[in-house]
Design an enzyme around this catalytic site. Structure first.
Site, mmCIF file in Angstrom:
data_model
loop_
_atom_site.group_PDB
_atom_site.id
_atom_site.type_symbol
_atom_site.label_atom_id
_atom_site.label_comp_id
_atom_site.label_asym_id
_atom_site.label_seq_id
_atom_site.Cartn_x
_atom_site.Cartn_y
_atom_site.Cartn_z
ATOM 1 C CG ASP A 25 69.309 -62.173 23.721
ATOM 2 O OD1 ASP A 25 68.107 -63.066 23.700
ATOM 3 O OD2 ASP A 25 70.640 -62.452 23.772
ATOM 4 C CB SER A 26 64.503 -63.418 25.797
ATOM 5 O OG SER A 26 65.989 -63.940 25.412
ATOM 6 N N GLY A 27 66.918 -61.589 27.329
ATOM 7 C CA GLY A 27 67.644 -61.283 28.343
ATOM 8 C C GLY A 27 67.970 -62.751 29.085
ATOM 9 C CG PHE A 49 73.533 -65.686 27.031
ATOM 10 C CD1 PHE A 49 74.170 -66.873 26.566
ATOM 11 C CD2 PHE A 49 74.422 -64.847 27.192
ATOM 12 C CE1 PHE A 49 75.700 -67.119 27.001
ATOM 13 C CE2 PHE A 49 75.498 -64.922 27.113
ATOM 14 C CZ PHE A 49 75.882 -66.254 27.439
ATOM 15 C CG ASP A 73 66.421 -68.908 25.354
ATOM 16 O OD1 ASP A 73 66.321 -67.718 26.186
ATOM 17 O OD2 ASP A 73 67.538 -69.071 24.776
ATOM 18 C CD GLN A 117 69.117 -72.755 24.955
ATOM 19 O OE1 GLN A 117 69.973 -73.295 24.573
ATOM 20 N NE2 GLN A 117 69.439 -71.181 24.553
ATOM 21 N N GLY A 125 72.593 -71.442 23.360
ATOM 22 C CA GLY A 125 73.264 -72.271 24.133
ATOM 23 C C GLY A 125 74.934 -72.957 23.559
ATOM 24 C CG ASP A 137 74.630 -62.327 18.178
ATOM 25 O OD1 ASP A 137 73.947 -63.476 18.473
ATOM 26 O OD2 ASP A 137 74.576 -61.783 19.685
ATOM 27 C CB CYS A 188 90.498 -53.963 5.867
ATOM 28 S SG CYS A 188 89.072 -53.564 6.524
ATOM 29 C CB CYS A 221 87.002 -50.807 7.818
ATOM 30 S SG CYS A 221 88.603 -51.142 8.983
ATOM 31 C CB CYS A 273 92.421 -50.522 6.708
ATOM 32 S SG CYS A 273 92.346 -52.371 8.268
ATOM 33 C CG HIS A 296 90.071 -53.485 11.392
ATOM 34 N ND1 HIS A 296 90.438 -54.178 9.951
ATOM 35 C CD2 HIS A 296 90.824 -54.803 11.940
ATOM 36 C CE1 HIS A 296 90.915 -54.958 9.793
ATOM 37 N NE2 HIS A 296 90.999 -55.640 10.516
#
Lengths: 380, 380
Positions: free
Chosen positions: A90-92, A94, A144, A196, A224, A274, A312, A314, A317, A343
């Site tokens: 991520d660009s930073g 946010f 952004d 955006q 956003g 994400d 599940c 995982c 579990c 999990h």
């Protein structure tokens, strides 16, 4: 490289394969967040075992600690973390726009105070590109200007237009850096732009058009959203944007990733997600289940020999009884946080895998409707 | 069952194999401590990968949370924790005698206040046996009266004599419970006694003699050491006791387990060790190395692509660069604590393996002298 092969659609939902320098990503897919170059509390092997195909790092946090030069000297993010599959940074944007009172926005960039040591720093479009080039992930995101979810049209418009102007500068710097890449890790990096425009359909469309004019791109992100606006508004914006999004590149809905959000997003044509909710909920003892969620600290789990989620596959579990997981939270052992995070991540990764299988099978619609009904406990 | 086969000796050092209901333990061996039925922050698989053959649980802590009945209903400690190898439970004596101001000692037992909820509880020799029977480890320890390392002969004598009287009661209760075991998990449990007597050679010998009179035993422990007395005093007591210890059963030195302590203990005929130092140091970022120790948070590790300990075969050392381990501590991610704990445990487990190989090879003496010299940095 950076090719996206669309395999099948079901309504707006899409199944595809994205080829990145460190491997392929089958979509739709959830990407776990490794803010500080670590998915909170999990080893690279833990994350691999969840089936995750790609993880995130964060430009803002890694710039502050340990610094992009340290990571570059150590061979880039993949070698630093020992995660050998695709990564995205991520660009930073946010993060610095979330530092209320600690930052000053100008056309040049954002001046902010480090939340670690209070030092004054500046992040610009060019700087964000430079840091990300040194971090060396497969995909870098444009820098952004993010506005809060309920921003006025004026504020949202300002952020959207600045994001477009900054995109020009990001692209120029990215091209420069690409020319120098042979002296670095030798690996290619893609730049993806971010749409955006707040909750305003017209601004979102102008952002999309402006972004595409500056292309071509190998992927496109929608930023956003999930920043305070109601869910139906997010769904409306996704529906509004979808017809204008290029079919031939992946669409990444940033910061979105509760279980139901994944299915709602996939149904509206999103390929990548994400979110920190999986690990954040895990640390607080909230585990996602097909039929909602469970508080692992709850007395109901005491003494239970049942798995957390019998459906599940995982590590948590398939290994531990519920009563032991509860005990770990009661005695505050960090193994508990880790096991529930594992999990929850597997839960989202698997949801992506299941959605993909149903898209390929032309059964996505009915399956996702049933899944959401069970998850909301019959209230949807 | 509970047979100990002495394979070879080198001076006082011994190599053997102890057969327990959940498997064999090759000695000398370090036993990681899982106070709350979890080796702090580590999964059962993490611990298995360190090569640990047996782990501890703690009667005091497990009685308070989740309670022995919960663990018994869930099938005993092994099923509760998913650790399928041998286990040993400490009796709780050390813990209740450490609760200064919160406990009242009488011949009947110890009345104490729970450090969790302040409730008043009583632990007696019979109670400690009952709890341990329900926890269901391979080995239960006698309930002993522990005195501080610098106690007067009078105080040490009182604790030692009470420990012997309590041993009679532990043994009687243990035999009763053994008769009822078919209705429980069906698995056998051994009771091991604990030698006390502070730092006073004569008291230690009386404790040893009194303990052997009450036998036979399948193992014997030396308690009340490494509780504040100087190291040479501990070594003297081990040397004093050794000729009187039965050759045919394993000797367990309780609560002792810094790297050098292992070699010093093995050289004086000790077979088993436990200590929380491996995980406690790990959590604080101190890693053991052949040549001493390193503070993982230190600036010297920044940017280093070297392994933590190039001679180590643990998951941490074979996977992660030093610079990444340091970063995890700097950003306070719990993965760092876990990775250093894994290394430190493997370090002690491997030291036991190496000592064993050298005893079998008749090269223990020279090897351990060299090892200690390197570890103390040439000052020994």
């Amino acid at each position: 490289m950076f090719e996206f092969r669309l395999q099948r659609t079901a309504g707006l939902a899409r199944a595809g394969v994205l080829s990145l320098p460190h491997g392929d990503v089958e979509t739709p897919a959830f990407m776990p967040v490794g803010t500080h170059a670590v998915v909170r509390g999990l080893s690279a092997n833990d994350v691999r075992r969840t089936g995750a195909q790609i993880i995130l790092g964060n430009t803002y946090h890694l710039h502050l600690r340990p610094g992009e030069d340290v990571i570059h000297q150590m061979g880039g993010l993949n070698r630093f973390t020992t995660w050998d599959r695709p990564m995205l940074t991520d660009s930073g944007g946010f993060q610095v726009f979330s530092l209320h009172g600690l930052r000053r926005i100008a056309e040049h960039g954002v001046e902010f105070q480090s939340h670690i040591d209070g030092t004054s720093r500046v992040l610009t479009p060019e700087g964000a590109m430079g840091i990300q080039a040194r971090l060396g992930a497969d995909v870098a995101m444009a820098f952004d200007h993010v506005v809060p979810g309920q921003s006025s049209p004026e504020a949202a418009c300002e952020g959207m237009e600045r994001t477009l102007r900054w995109l020009d500068r990001c692209k120029a710097r990215h091209l420069e850096l690409a020319g120098q890449q042979d002296s670095g890790t030798g690996e290619q990096q893609a730049l993806w732009p971010i749409i955006q425009g707040g909750i305003h359909d017209q601004l979102r469309m102008r952002s999309l058009e402006g972004t595409l004019e500056r292309g071509p791109w190998t992927g496109i992100a929608i930023g956003g959203l999930s920043v305070g606006e109601p869910k139906p508004v997010m769904h409306r914006i996704l529906e509004h944007l979808e017809p204008g999004l290029p079919r031939e590149i992946p669409r990444y809905l940033m910061g979105v990733g509760f279980p139901a959000d994944l299915l709602e997003g996939i149904a509206r044509g999103v390929d990548l997600f994400d979110c920190v909710a999986a690990t954040r909920n895990g640390r607080h003892g909230t585990a996602w289940l097909p039929a909602g969620r469970v508080n692992v600290k709850g007395a109901a789990l005491k003494g239970s020999v049942e798995p957390l989620d019998p459906t599940c596959d995982c590590e948590t579990c398939t290994t531990y009884p519920r009563g032991y997981l509860r005990h770990l939270f009661v005695v505050e052992d960090m193994l508990g946080l880790r096991l529930i995070s594992i999990h929850n991540i597997r839960f989202l990764v698997r949801l992506g895998e299941q959605a993909r299988a149903h898209i390929l099978n032309a059964t996505f619609d009915g399956w996702s409707r049933d899944w959401l009904r069970e998850h909301y406990g019959g209230t949807t």
